[in-house]
Design a protein around this motif. Structure first.
Motif, mmCIF file in Angstrom:
data_model
loop_
_atom_site.group_PDB
_atom_site.id
_atom_site.type_symbol
_atom_site.label_atom_id
_atom_site.label_comp_id
_atom_site.label_asym_id
_atom_site.label_seq_id
_atom_site.Cartn_x
_atom_site.Cartn_y
_atom_site.Cartn_z
ATOM 1 N N GLY A 21 44.528 20.634 38.650
ATOM 2 C CA GLY A 21 44.575 20.909 37.220
ATOM 3 C C GLY A 21 43.731 22.068 36.735
ATOM 4 N N ASP A 22 43.137 22.842 37.614
ATOM 5 C CA ASP A 22 42.282 23.932 37.173
ATOM 6 C C ASP A 22 42.317 25.076 38.181
ATOM 7 O OD1 ASP A 22 40.491 25.250 35.512
ATOM 8 O OD2 ASP A 22 38.744 24.317 36.429
ATOM 9 N N THR A 23 42.305 26.286 37.660
ATOM 10 C CA THR A 23 42.227 27.475 38.505
ATOM 11 C C THR A 23 41.131 28.369 37.957
ATOM 12 O OG1 THR A 23 44.572 27.372 39.027
ATOM 13 C CG2 THR A 23 43.482 29.473 39.372
ATOM 14 N N LYS A 24 40.247 28.793 38.826
ATOM 15 C CA LYS A 24 39.172 29.701 38.431
ATOM 16 C C LYS A 24 39.344 31.010 39.188
ATOM 17 C CE LYS A 24 35.743 26.123 37.518
ATOM 18 N NZ LYS A 24 36.143 25.813 36.218
ATOM 19 N N VAL A 25 39.095 32.109 38.484
ATOM 20 C CA VAL A 25 39.186 33.434 39.091
ATOM 21 C C VAL A 25 37.878 34.165 38.827
ATOM 22 C CG1 VAL A 25 40.397 35.640 39.096
ATOM 23 C CG2 VAL A 25 41.675 33.515 38.789
ATOM 24 N N TYR A 26 37.303 34.694 39.873
ATOM 25 C CA TYR A 26 36.072 35.469 39.791
ATOM 26 C C TYR A 26 36.374 36.878 40.275
ATOM 27 C CZ TYR A 26 34.192 30.750 39.656
ATOM 28 O OH TYR A 26 33.943 29.457 39.330
ATOM 29 N N THR A 27 35.807 37.856 39.593
ATOM 30 C CA THR A 27 36.019 39.252 39.981
ATOM 31 C C THR A 27 34.701 40.008 39.979
ATOM 32 O OG1 THR A 27 36.545 39.787 37.705
ATOM 33 C CG2 THR A 27 38.410 39.379 39.160
ATOM 34 N N PRO A 28 33.850 39.755 40.959
ATOM 35 C CA PRO A 28 32.595 40.494 41.004
ATOM 36 C C PRO A 28 32.818 41.957 41.410
ATOM 37 C CG PRO A 28 32.799 39.086 42.918
ATOM 38 C CD PRO A 28 33.964 38.778 42.033
ATOM 39 N N PHE A 29 32.007 42.827 40.832
ATOM 40 C CA PHE A 29 32.062 44.257 41.139
ATOM 41 C C PHE A 29 30.847 44.650 41.956
ATOM 42 C CE2 PHE A 29 35.064 43.936 37.813
ATOM 43 C CZ PHE A 29 35.920 45.011 37.937
ATOM 44 N N PHE A 30 31.019 45.660 42.805
ATOM 45 C CA PHE A 30 29.961 46.122 43.695
ATOM 46 C C PHE A 30 29.904 47.642 43.673
ATOM 47 C CE2 PHE A 30 31.597 42.102 45.092
ATOM 48 C CZ PHE A 30 30.449 41.354 45.299
ATOM 49 N N PRO A 31 28.721 48.209 43.841
ATOM 50 C CA PRO A 31 28.587 49.666 43.777
ATOM 51 C C PRO A 31 29.089 50.393 45.022
ATOM 52 C CG PRO A 31 26.456 48.670 44.208
ATOM 53 C CD PRO A 31 27.423 47.547 43.960
ATOM 54 N N CYS A 32 29.225 49.669 46.158
ATOM 55 C CA CYS A 32 29.702 50.340 47.371
ATOM 56 C C CYS A 32 30.600 49.398 48.176
ATOM 57 C CB CYS A 32 28.537 50.825 48.233
ATOM 58 S SG CYS A 32 27.528 49.510 48.909
ATOM 59 N N ILE A 33 31.434 49.983 49.009
ATOM 60 C CA ILE A 33 32.399 49.222 49.795
ATOM 61 C C ILE A 33 31.722 48.266 50.763
ATOM 62 C CG2 ILE A 33 32.681 51.024 51.543
ATOM 63 C CD1 ILE A 33 35.518 48.795 50.258
ATOM 64 N N GLU A 34 30.588 48.653 51.307
ATOM 65 C CA GLU A 34 29.892 47.798 52.281
ATOM 66 C C GLU A 34 29.455 46.473 51.655
ATOM 67 O OE1 GLU A 34 29.901 51.902 53.616
ATOM 68 O OE2 GLU A 34 29.073 51.047 51.783
ATOM 69 N N GLU A 35 28.898 46.535 50.446
ATOM 70 C CA GLU A 35 28.481 45.308 49.759
ATOM 71 C C GLU A 35 29.681 44.436 49.410
ATOM 72 O OE1 GLU A 35 25.831 45.819 46.437
ATOM 73 O OE2 GLU A 35 24.755 47.428 47.472
ATOM 74 N N ALA A 36 30.763 45.062 48.987
ATOM 75 C CA ALA A 36 31.968 44.309 48.635
ATOM 76 C C ALA A 36 32.563 43.626 49.866
ATOM 77 C CB ALA A 36 32.993 45.235 47.990
ATOM 78 N N GLU A 37 32.616 44.327 50.987
ATOM 79 C CA GLU A 37 33.141 43.728 52.225
ATOM 80 C C GLU A 37 32.261 42.576 52.697
ATOM 81 O OE1 GLU A 37 33.372 47.111 54.824
ATOM 82 O OE2 GLU A 37 35.488 47.424 54.347
ATOM 83 N N GLU A 38 30.943 42.747 52.604
ATOM 84 C CA GLU A 38 30.028 41.683 53.015
ATOM 85 C C GLU A 38 30.231 40.431 52.153
ATOM 86 O OE1 GLU A 38 25.257 40.791 53.350
ATOM 87 O OE2 GLU A 38 25.947 42.870 53.312
ATOM 88 N N TYR A 58 38.801 46.347 46.707
ATOM 89 C CA TYR A 58 39.630 47.484 46.335
ATOM 90 C C TYR A 58 38.866 48.357 45.353
ATOM 91 C CZ TYR A 58 40.766 44.992 42.057
ATOM 92 O OH TYR A 58 40.684 44.335 40.856
ATOM 93 N N PRO A 59 39.130 49.647 45.363
ATOM 94 C CA PRO A 59 38.389 50.562 44.496
ATOM 95 C C PRO A 59 38.833 50.465 43.044
ATOM 96 C CG PRO A 59 39.991 51.769 45.775
ATOM 97 C CD PRO A 59 40.042 50.344 46.246
ATOM 98 N N VAL A 60 37.876 50.595 42.160
ATOM 99 C CA VAL A 60 38.139 50.656 40.728
ATOM 100 C C VAL A 60 37.570 51.987 40.263
ATOM 101 C CG1 VAL A 60 37.686 49.596 38.496
ATOM 102 C CG2 VAL A 60 37.938 48.154 40.530
ATOM 103 N N VAL A 61 38.443 52.843 39.764
ATOM 104 C CA VAL A 61 38.043 54.190 39.367
ATOM 105 C C VAL A 61 37.949 54.261 37.850
ATOM 106 C CG1 VAL A 61 38.659 56.639 39.451
ATOM 107 C CG2 VAL A 61 39.201 55.138 41.387
ATOM 108 N N LYS A 62 36.821 54.716 37.370
ATOM 109 C CA LYS A 62 36.627 54.882 35.935
ATOM 110 C C LYS A 62 37.486 56.050 35.471
ATOM 111 C CE LYS A 62 33.040 55.794 32.563
ATOM 112 N NZ LYS A 62 31.626 56.097 32.359
ATOM 113 N N THR A 63 38.332 55.797 34.477
ATOM 114 C CA THR A 63 39.238 56.847 34.023
ATOM 115 C C THR A 63 38.976 57.311 32.601
ATOM 116 O OG1 THR A 63 40.845 55.204 33.306
ATOM 117 C CG2 THR A 63 41.102 56.097 35.536
ATOM 118 N N ILE A 64 38.205 56.555 31.834
ATOM 119 C CA ILE A 64 37.869 56.969 30.479
ATOM 120 C C ILE A 64 36.358 56.905 30.317
ATOM 121 C CG2 ILE A 64 40.059 56.293 29.443
ATOM 122 C CD1 ILE A 64 38.742 53.717 28.528
ATOM 123 N N GLU A 65 35.841 57.641 29.355
ATOM 124 C CA GLU A 65 34.392 57.689 29.171
ATOM 125 C C GLU A 65 33.820 56.333 28.785
ATOM 126 O OE1 GLU A 65 32.928 60.830 26.749
ATOM 127 O OE2 GLU A 65 34.306 62.266 27.632
#
Length: 77
Positions: A21-38, A58-65
């Motif tokens: 009856g419940d679904t949780k989604v987490y989306t933590p961000f990391f400054p580098c690929i190594e930390e994200a993979e770990e 996966y990479p997230v690219v800032k596209t607006i200021e």
């Protein structure tokens, strides 16, 4: 993907955990690929295998200021 400016990139890992009856989604961000993979590998090792999805980073690219500036542009139109 070809990234020209790595200072403009962060990495995200989606973690989806489904229970009765419940679904949780987490989306933590990391400054580098190594930390994200770990993080992703640690979550795969620690969380149960059933009803859990941990994506590859996966990479997230800032596209607006800033979102605030973009919001003001939309409001003015």
């Amino acid at each position: 993907m070809f990234i020209t400016n790595e200072n403009n990139v962060s990495y995200c890992v989606f973690v989806r955990i489904e229970t009765e009856g419940d679904t949780k989604v987490y989306t933590p961000f990391f400054p580098c690929i190594e930390e994200a993979e770990e993080y992703a590998n640690s979550m795969r090792a620690l969380l149960p295998k059933e009803n859990v999805v941990v994506t590859e980073p996966y990479p997230v690219v800032k596209t607006i200021e800033s979102l605030e500036k973009e919001f003001h542009k939309v409001i003015k139109k």
